[in-house]
Design a protein around this motif. Sequence first.
Motif, short mmCIF file in Angstrom:
data_model
loop_
_atom_site.label_atom_id
_atom_site.label_comp_id
_atom_site.label_asym_id
_atom_site.label_seq_id
_atom_site.Cartn_x
_atom_site.Cartn_y
_atom_site.Cartn_z
N THR A 59 0.84 -1.21 0.00
CA THR A 59 0.00 0.00 0.00
C THR A 59 0.87 1.25 0.00
N ARG A 60 0.21 2.36 -0.32
CA ARG A 60 0.89 3.66 -0.24
C ARG A 60 0.98 4.10 1.21
N ARG A 61 1.63 5.23 1.44
CA ARG A 61 1.71 5.81 2.77
C ARG A 61 1.10 7.22 2.73
N PRO A 62 0.22 7.53 3.69
CA PRO A 62 -0.41 8.86 3.69
C PRO A 62 0.41 9.91 4.45
N PHE A 63 0.46 11.11 3.88
CA PHE A 63 1.16 12.23 4.52
C PHE A 63 0.35 13.51 4.37
#
Lengths: 262, 294
Positions: A59-63
């Motif tokens: 998965t992606r990482r949220p920022f």
Amino acid sequence: MESNSGDPGPLETMATLNTVEEVARGVFRHRYVAPAIADGAEPGQFVQIEVSHLAFPVTRRPFTVSRVMEEEGAFEIVFEVVGRGTAILASSIPGRSLSVMGPLGRGYRTAEGSWALIGGGMGAAGFPFLSERVDVRLAILGARSTEQLLPCEAGELLIATEDGSRGRCGLVTDLVFEACLDRYDHLALCGPLPMMHAVVEFLTEDVLERTQVSAESRMACGWGVCEGCVIPCVDGYRKCCTDGPVFPASDIDWAGWMELCG
Amino acid sequence: MRLREPTAADLRPELLGTAFRSPILLASGTAGFGLELLRMDHLDGVGGLVSKATTLKPREGNPPPRIAETRFGLLNAIGLANPGVDSVLSDILPRLSGLPCPLLVNVAGSTEQEYGLVVERLEESDLPLGYEINVSCPNVAEGGMLFGADPAAVERISRRVADRTRKPFSVKLTPNEGSIVESAAAAEEGGADAVTVCNTFLGMSIDWREAKPQLSNLTGGYTSPTLLPLVVARVYSVSGSVQIPVIASGGVGRAEDVLELLSAGARLVEVGTLLLRSPDDVCRLTKEMEGLLE
């Protein structure tokens, strides 16, 4: 159950990392050139970054968007290395091109009037962007040590560090308990859940009604479909990614959230 | 050996009474009901969409944390969160008329009766091409994969559905308990038009420092590109034992994986976790397969 947010904006964009700065040990500021995101982002919104185009992590990482530089078509994030995904991202060098989804989610309702911001640790990452759009009279920030403190523009700045290296030696909540918060029209709160819970417990109902919280939750998609990132709210679970990440503080079921995730 | 060499024709499969423009389906639970992707205009190159599971009554789902990423995959325990069939009919399906690909509504139940009742209600809408009957959710206390592991229950549920619709339906099977081959045969016997092989693999992840589970539900469904060989093996054995088409689901991370599942005997291939990460990558799969087959 479907997203009730508005236009999700451009979905996936290739962004070029052009500046990397290790602002403190294990804390990085990245600037990415991605005009579509820089033009569209609002304070409190976030991006999902594909830290590797290999199979893993899956998965992606949220920022949170920390700042935008519209004239450069760029945006910044500030993050701490907390696991494998952030470690891979932190090892990126300028010039790298990454797939970014965003801007995502519902940000702060940036109303007129005076604002007080309360941030713990990386929770203050989004405040620079917010302080460009609203009249921030007071910011109360806490961090483990002075080098982990994130910058924030405010009329008055109160600081607490756990090691006493700057400002009050103690927790951000110590300062909150002494502050006269009812004089501000709006409050923004972001930080670790136990800290936010302690602050919310302290606020009068009247101030709570004027408080917005930027929530954090483990996320898979970030665009509303997987239902993985729900936050307990007074009317049931709501998705952090599309119903939030910024919620009115009074919408959240704080006891329930603490019990499950605190 | 029954392995097939996929050809360009396999990229335009005709089954379930439909000519699909691609063998790629978006797996249940990873595309919602399609509203987000429709709004983002991100359904190019997608053959069809399988909706979030729909139950008779609204379900809030499991408490958070609902997801946990592991070294090589993702665990989820969403718990069939959905607004219930009434709301799906009145609020969601009417907004999907612009969907550029067929929709299969995924149907779940905590009792055998519930499957029939939900399908009966969904028959009020012309929109869905058909259904995917979920007898394999690993994340619910009642029903779910307990049904899927019992061939007799699979056959009864399939029959219930077949009695209530003339639309095609696939039964989504569990890899976790029982014999997936026997359950597939039972679905066929009960009147299913296809079987989906398979739902997620039961998994668990623990923060050993605090002796705490990563998911509030303790266990969850595991998805990962590393599962591809497990899914290929199941698709191969099921497609050799039933006459109805097999829809593969699980382990797809790239175009070659889809071709491998087609080679194993699948006619359609569902993509899930990859979609969560990159709808663009999913939209590109069909074109990439065309390139690989040239």
